[in-house]
Design a protein around this motif. Structure first.
Motif, PDB file in Angstrom:
ATOM      1  N   VAL A   5      19.244  38.207  67.398  1.00 47.80           N
ATOM      2  CA  VAL A   5      19.254  39.082  66.219  1.00 47.80           C
ATOM      3  C   VAL A   5      18.100  38.730  65.298  1.00 47.80           C
ATOM      4  O   VAL A   5      17.415  39.594  64.767  1.00 47.80           O
ATOM      5  N   GLY A  19      11.397  37.780  62.999  1.00 46.88           N
ATOM      6  CA  GLY A  19      11.932  39.036  62.482  1.00 46.88           C
ATOM      7  C   GLY A  19      12.360  38.880  61.032  1.00 46.88           C
ATOM      8  O   GLY A  19      13.553  38.873  60.727  1.00 46.88           O
ATOM      9  N   ARG A  21      12.098  40.758  58.231  1.00 48.04           N
ATOM     10  CA  ARG A  21      12.840  41.850  57.582  1.00 48.04           C
ATOM     11  C   ARG A  21      14.302  41.848  58.021  1.00 48.04           C
ATOM     12  O   ARG A  21      15.203  42.007  57.211  1.00 48.04           O
ATOM     13  N   ARG A  22      14.518  41.657  59.297  1.00 46.59           N
ATOM     14  CA  ARG A  22      15.883  41.603  59.814  1.00 46.59           C
ATOM     15  C   ARG A  22      16.617  40.393  59.247  1.00 46.59           C
ATOM     16  O   ARG A  22      17.792  40.468  58.902  1.00 46.59           O
ATOM     17  N   ASN A  23      15.942  39.263  59.145  1.00 45.20           N
ATOM     18  CA  ASN A  23      16.545  38.065  58.568  1.00 45.20           C
ATOM     19  C   ASN A  23      16.936  38.302  57.109  1.00 45.20           C
ATOM     20  O   ASN A  23      18.013  37.894  56.680  1.00 45.20           O
ATOM     21  N   LEU A  26      20.044  40.520  57.097  1.00 45.92           N
ATOM     22  CA  LEU A  26      21.209  39.754  57.524  1.00 45.92           C
ATOM     23  C   LEU A  26      21.676  38.798  56.437  1.00 45.92           C
ATOM     24  O   LEU A  26      22.869  38.657  56.184  1.00 45.92           O
TER      25      LEU A  26
END
Length: 101
Positions: A5, A19, A21-23, A26
């Motif tokens: 993820v 990642g 932006r994803r981090n 989240l």
């Protein structure tokens, strides 16, 4: 699963999050709406005050570093360092004038 993820990238020296932006997304979800309050408390516990120079090691996307920059004000400065090149770029793109990544 979490590594997938976050798109963790392995290096011979260790791992870094690619990642960003994803981090960030989240992390926002994981704090259940309390992220600002928690980080406000971290800044208070740091003891940072106007005019201080602060080093944020492992700054990630710079969320804490930017809050510290607001606290130290224009006479202070914050430097964020992280092994992840994308994280440093992400933080630098959002940095106030008194913060560098």
């Amino acid at each position: 699963m979490l590594e997938r993820v976050l798109r963790v990238h392995s290096h011979p020296e260790g791992q870094s999050i690619e990642g960003v932006r994803r981090n960030e997304a989240l992390t926002t979800v994981a704090f259940l709406g309390r992220r600002q309050r928690v980080y406000r408390r971290l800044v208070a516990l740091s003891g940072a005050k106007a005019g201080d120079r602060v080093l944020d090691i492992g700054c990630g996307g710079g969320y804490l570093a930017c809050r510290l920059a607001a606290t130290v004000g224009p006479t202070g400065s914050v430097t964020g360092v992280d092994p992840s090149t994308p994280a440093v770029a992400f933080g630098g793109a959002r940095a106030p004038a008194n913060a560098a990544f």
